[in-house]
Scaffold this active site. Structure first.
Site, PDB file in Angstrom:
ATOM      1  N   ASP A   1       0.826  -1.208   0.000  1.00 17.24           N
ATOM      2  CA  ASP A   1       0.000   0.000   0.000  1.00 17.24           C
ATOM      3  C   ASP A   1       0.865   1.265   0.000  1.00 17.24           C
ATOM      4  O   ASP A   1       0.766   2.104   0.886  1.00 17.24           O
ATOM      5  CB  ASP A   1      -0.943  -0.014   1.206  1.00 17.24           C
ATOM      6  CG  ASP A   1      -1.896  -1.196   1.177  1.00 17.24           C
ATOM      7  OD1 ASP A   1      -3.089  -0.988   0.944  1.00 17.24           O
ATOM      8  OD2 ASP A   1      -1.436  -2.346   1.379  1.00 17.24           O
TER       9      ASP A   1
ATOM     10  N   ASP B   1      -1.449  -2.857  -4.000  1.00 17.10           N
ATOM     11  CA  ASP B   1      -1.674  -1.416  -3.948  1.00 17.10           C
ATOM     12  C   ASP B   1      -0.362  -0.666  -4.120  1.00 17.10           C
ATOM     13  O   ASP B   1       0.280  -0.274  -3.146  1.00 17.10           O
ATOM     14  CB  ASP B   1      -2.395  -0.999  -2.665  1.00 17.10           C
ATOM     15  CG  ASP B   1      -3.894  -1.276  -2.731  1.00 17.10           C
ATOM     16  OD1 ASP B   1      -4.366  -1.800  -3.764  1.00 17.10           O
ATOM     17  OD2 ASP B   1      -4.595  -0.977  -1.742  1.00 17.10           O
TER      18      ASP B   1
ATOM     19  N   HIS C   1     -11.932  -3.348   6.876  1.00 17.11           N
ATOM     20  CA  HIS C   1     -11.915  -4.484   5.943  1.00 17.11           C
ATOM     21  C   HIS C   1     -12.175  -5.836   6.612  1.00 17.11           C
ATOM     22  O   HIS C   1     -11.656  -6.858   6.180  1.00 17.11           O
ATOM     23  CB  HIS C   1     -10.586  -4.528   5.181  1.00 17.11           C
ATOM     24  CG  HIS C   1     -10.299  -3.264   4.417  1.00 17.11           C
ATOM     25  ND1 HIS C   1     -11.148  -2.782   3.443  1.00 17.11           N
ATOM     26  CD2 HIS C   1      -9.270  -2.378   4.508  1.00 17.11           C
ATOM     27  CE1 HIS C   1     -10.635  -1.652   2.954  1.00 17.11           C
ATOM     28  NE2 HIS C   1      -9.515  -1.379   3.580  1.00 17.11           N
TER      29      HIS C   1
ATOM     30  N   ASN D   1      -6.638  -3.894  -4.613  1.00 22.78           N
ATOM     31  CA  ASN D   1      -7.883  -3.345  -5.176  1.00 22.78           C
ATOM     32  C   ASN D   1      -7.643  -2.079  -5.988  1.00 22.78           C
ATOM     33  O   ASN D   1      -8.376  -1.784  -6.933  1.00 22.78           O
ATOM     34  CB  ASN D   1      -8.898  -3.078  -4.062  1.00 22.78           C
ATOM     35  CG  ASN D   1      -8.343  -2.226  -2.945  1.00 22.78           C
ATOM     36  OD1 ASN D   1      -7.349  -2.586  -2.310  1.00 22.78           O
ATOM     37  ND2 ASN D   1      -8.962  -1.092  -2.676  1.00 22.78           N
TER      38      ASN D   1
ATOM     39  N   HIS E   1      -3.177  -9.661  -1.065  1.00 30.31           N
ATOM     40  CA  HIS E   1      -3.512  -8.313  -0.611  1.00 30.31           C
ATOM     41  C   HIS E   1      -4.422  -8.267   0.614  1.00 30.31           C
ATOM     42  O   HIS E   1      -4.149  -7.554   1.579  1.00 30.31           O
ATOM     43  CB  HIS E   1      -4.154  -7.523  -1.750  1.00 30.31           C
ATOM     44  CG  HIS E   1      -4.320  -6.065  -1.435  1.00 30.31           C
ATOM     45  ND1 HIS E   1      -3.248  -5.256  -1.095  1.00 30.31           N
ATOM     46  CD2 HIS E   1      -5.432  -5.258  -1.398  1.00 30.31           C
ATOM     47  CE1 HIS E   1      -3.687  -4.018  -0.862  1.00 30.31           C
ATOM     48  NE2 HIS E   1      -5.012  -4.001  -1.033  1.00 30.31           N
TER      49      HIS E   1
ATOM     50  N   HIS F   1      -3.646  -4.051   2.412  1.00 28.08           N
ATOM     51  CA  HIS F   1      -5.051  -3.630   2.409  1.00 28.08           C
ATOM     52  C   HIS F   1      -5.441  -2.845   3.660  1.00 28.08           C
ATOM     53  O   HIS F   1      -5.988  -1.742   3.548  1.00 28.08           O
ATOM     54  CB  HIS F   1      -5.956  -4.839   2.225  1.00 28.08           C
ATOM     55  CG  HIS F   1      -7.320  -4.515   1.718  1.00 28.08           C
ATOM     56  ND1 HIS F   1      -7.558  -3.562   0.759  1.00 28.08           N
ATOM     57  CD2 HIS F   1      -8.551  -5.041   2.041  1.00 28.08           C
ATOM     58  CE1 HIS F   1      -8.853  -3.506   0.505  1.00 28.08           C
ATOM     59  NE2 HIS F   1      -9.476  -4.386   1.260  1.00 28.08           N
ATOM     60  N   VAL F   2      -5.225  -3.392   4.839  1.00 25.71           N
ATOM     61  CA  VAL F   2      -5.482  -2.662   6.080  1.00 25.71           C
ATOM     62  C   VAL F   2      -4.294  -1.742   6.329  1.00 25.71           C
ATOM     63  O   VAL F   2      -3.154  -2.205   6.394  1.00 25.71           O
ATOM     64  CB  VAL F   2      -5.691  -3.621   7.266  1.00 25.71           C
ATOM     65  CG1 VAL F   2      -5.833  -2.837   8.566  1.00 25.71           C
ATOM     66  CG2 VAL F   2      -6.919  -4.483   7.034  1.00 25.71           C
ATOM     67  N   HIS F   3      -4.563  -0.456   6.498  1.00 22.57           N
ATOM     68  CA  HIS F   3      -3.484   0.528   6.594  1.00 22.57           C
ATOM     69  C   HIS F   3      -2.967   0.614   8.031  1.00 22.57           C
ATOM     70  O   HIS F   3      -3.131   1.620   8.725  1.00 22.57           O
ATOM     71  CB  HIS F   3      -3.965   1.883   6.107  1.00 22.57           C
ATOM     72  CG  HIS F   3      -4.384   1.860   4.665  1.00 22.57           C
ATOM     73  ND1 HIS F   3      -5.145   2.847   4.079  1.00 22.57           N
ATOM     74  CD2 HIS F   3      -4.146   0.951   3.677  1.00 22.57           C
ATOM     75  CE1 HIS F   3      -5.351   2.552   2.801  1.00 22.57           C
ATOM     76  NE2 HIS F   3      -4.763   1.400   2.545  1.00 22.57           N
TER      77      HIS F   3
ATOM     78  N   TYR G   1      -1.648   3.755  -6.441  1.00 15.46           N
ATOM     79  CA  TYR G   1      -2.877   4.501  -6.136  1.00 15.46           C
ATOM     80  C   TYR G   1      -3.208   5.456  -7.276  1.00 15.46           C
ATOM     81  O   TYR G   1      -3.657   6.584  -7.063  1.00 15.46           O
ATOM     82  CB  TYR G   1      -2.765   5.249  -4.803  1.00 15.46           C
ATOM     83  CG  TYR G   1      -2.935   4.341  -3.606  1.00 15.46           C
ATOM     84  CD1 TYR G   1      -4.116   4.323  -2.888  1.00 15.46           C
ATOM     85  CD2 TYR G   1      -1.905   3.498  -3.203  1.00 15.46           C
ATOM     86  CE1 TYR G   1      -4.277   3.486  -1.791  1.00 15.46           C
ATOM     87  CE2 TYR G   1      -2.052   2.651  -2.121  1.00 15.46           C
ATOM     88  CZ  TYR G   1      -3.236   2.644  -1.417  1.00 15.46           C
ATOM     89  OH  TYR G   1      -3.388   1.811  -0.345  1.00 15.46           O
TER      90      TYR G   1
END
Length: 434
Positions: free
Chosen positions: A145, A172, A298, A205, A288, A325-327, A175
């Site tokens: 991410d 990710d 999520h 995603n 991801h 995915h989870v920040h 972006y």
């Protein structure tokens, strides 16, 4: 002095760390500004390298000149190129956007643990990379991410201080989110690192970019970040595997079919059946969307993939699973089927590379029994696999100096614990089921 008792003590001490206090971070820094400047149309841009089978690397770059050759000259002395390779190229259109010419050239065979100098398309500047070692120890930098913010720059600066051999990115990347020029600026942003060490990525995603009835998903990602899917017997760039220095790494797709009737599932079974744990005692997996996540963000999104594929990975004794995915950052105990299991995988969520959407601060309380350490901060991880039995994992916050380890633990391989041997019959049965 025998190091094993010391390693054991360090492992036990680290394993007793339950969690750090919540560490509240400021919002993400502003998006980086990339001033436009005219460049020669044949100038190699967005250069990055990735594995392309045994002893081979794929060099990828972009030129504005559509007639520029897909040629890489390379050698072990600066300015003296003893080898040359011809590659392929592609391009794509996306609504009103037209990409440059995207070159993919495979070079090799290459010697292990060696510095090579290279030029793309016969044009300056000269780049250089170092090939990974043939055997342990090997170090992976891990960050997902990423995006293109001030936090991204901080993450990359930290990784640049790390003496790593390969970068792993669980989805990710840019972006870009449909704005295709952001793929170009991302390529320029990561070029200093990605041109010098292999970057192995899988999709998230934000790589989808599909427009119903107009555009299929992942066109930009697949065109720009070609991974060794063909070399690993996969039919899709969204999932593949590679081997390096005693490690078999599997990169899976959270956003392509992954149920037990899917091509990805069938490929995974076939890939696992080829893994030789004598040759590659460590088995790493990346995708991801996390399966084990105590953050409120999520929740449940990976459940269907987990239901289908976790039994395969458990039977194959996967050692460590990385997700994004989870920040935020989170590390688990060895876990399987929703609870601690000494023969399960350690799951690490590391979607905190520097994205524009900010951090995921809210966690479920009390934490699940399998959650060891969790914190909503930007950062990166380093996995130093010392030998066939022990690896040292550390996570580094961006606000600290890179040498400061915010979380750390020794991880013992499942080969050394006997789990691989215990599950031989289970693995054979599950891999041979129709």
């Amino acid at each position: 002095m025998d190091p094993k008792p010391i390693i054991t003590v360090l492992f036990l001490i680290s394993a007793t760390v339950i969690a750090a206090q919540e560490y509240v971070r400021p919002p993400p820094r502003k998006a980086l500004h990339f001033p436009w400047s005219r460049k020669p149309s044949s100038l190699p841009q967005q250069v990055h390298i990735s594995f392309a089978g045994d002893k081979h690397l794929r060099v990828t770059w972009v030129t504005d000149d559509k007639s520029a050759p897909s040629v890489v000259e390379y050698g072990t002395s600066s300015g003296k190129y003893s080898s040359v390779a011809q590659g392929e190229s592609t391009s794509y259109t996306y609504m009103l956007y037209r990409s440059g010419k995207i070159h993919h050239t495979v070079i090799g065979p290459l010697e292990h643990d060696t510095v090579y100098f290279y030029q793309c398309g016969g044009q300056a500047p000269e780049f250089q990379f170092k090939t990974p070692p043939a055997q342990f120890p090997i170090t992976f930098a891990v960050a997902g991410d990423l995006g293109q913010t001030g936090w991204t720059k901080s993450t990359l600066d930290h990784i640049d201080q790390c003496k790593y051999d390969v970068h792993l990115l669980p989805g990710d990347l840019s972006y870009a989110d449909y704005i295709q020029s952001r793929w170009d600026t991302f390529g320029e942003l990561v070029q200093p690192l990605a041109s010098a060490r292999p970057w192995m990525v899988t999709q998230g995603n934000h790589e989808k970019e599909n427009i119903p009835l107009l555009k299929d998903g992942f066109q930009s990602y697949n065109s720009r970040w070609k991974m060794p899917y063909e070399e690993s017997g996969s039919s899709s760039n969204l999932y593949y595997s590679f081997e390096v220095a005693g490690v078999h790494a599997i990169m899976l797709g959270s956003y392509t079919d992954n149920d037990e009737y899917s091509d990805q599932y069938r490929w995974l079974k076939a890939d696992l059946s080829k893994v030789d744990r004598q040759k590659t005692p460590w088995l790493l997996v990346l995708f991801h969307v996390p399966w084990y996540n105590s953050n409120k963000a999520h929740q449940g999104e990976g459940d269907s993939m987990m239901a289908a594929m976790e039994p395969l990975l458990y039977a194959a004794s996967a050692d460590i699973v990385f997700a994004g995915h989870v920040h935020a950052y989170e590390r688990t105990k060895r876990v399987n089927n929703g609870k601690s299991d000494t023969c399960g995988a350690v799951h690490i969520t590391i979607g905190d590379g520097g994205n524009k959407e900010g951090l995921a601060h809210k966690y479920k309380n009390p934490p699940p029994e399998w959650s060891v350490f969790r914190e909503a901060s930007f950062g990166h991880g380093e996995l130093n696999i010392v030998n066939s039995t022990h690896a040292f994992w550390s996570w580094h916050r961006n606000d600290d100096d890179e040498p400061v380890r915010s979380d750390q633990v020794w991880i013992t391989s499942l080969v050394s614990s006997g789990c691989v041997a215990e599950k031989t019959l289970e693995l054979t049965k599950i891999l041979t089921e129709p």
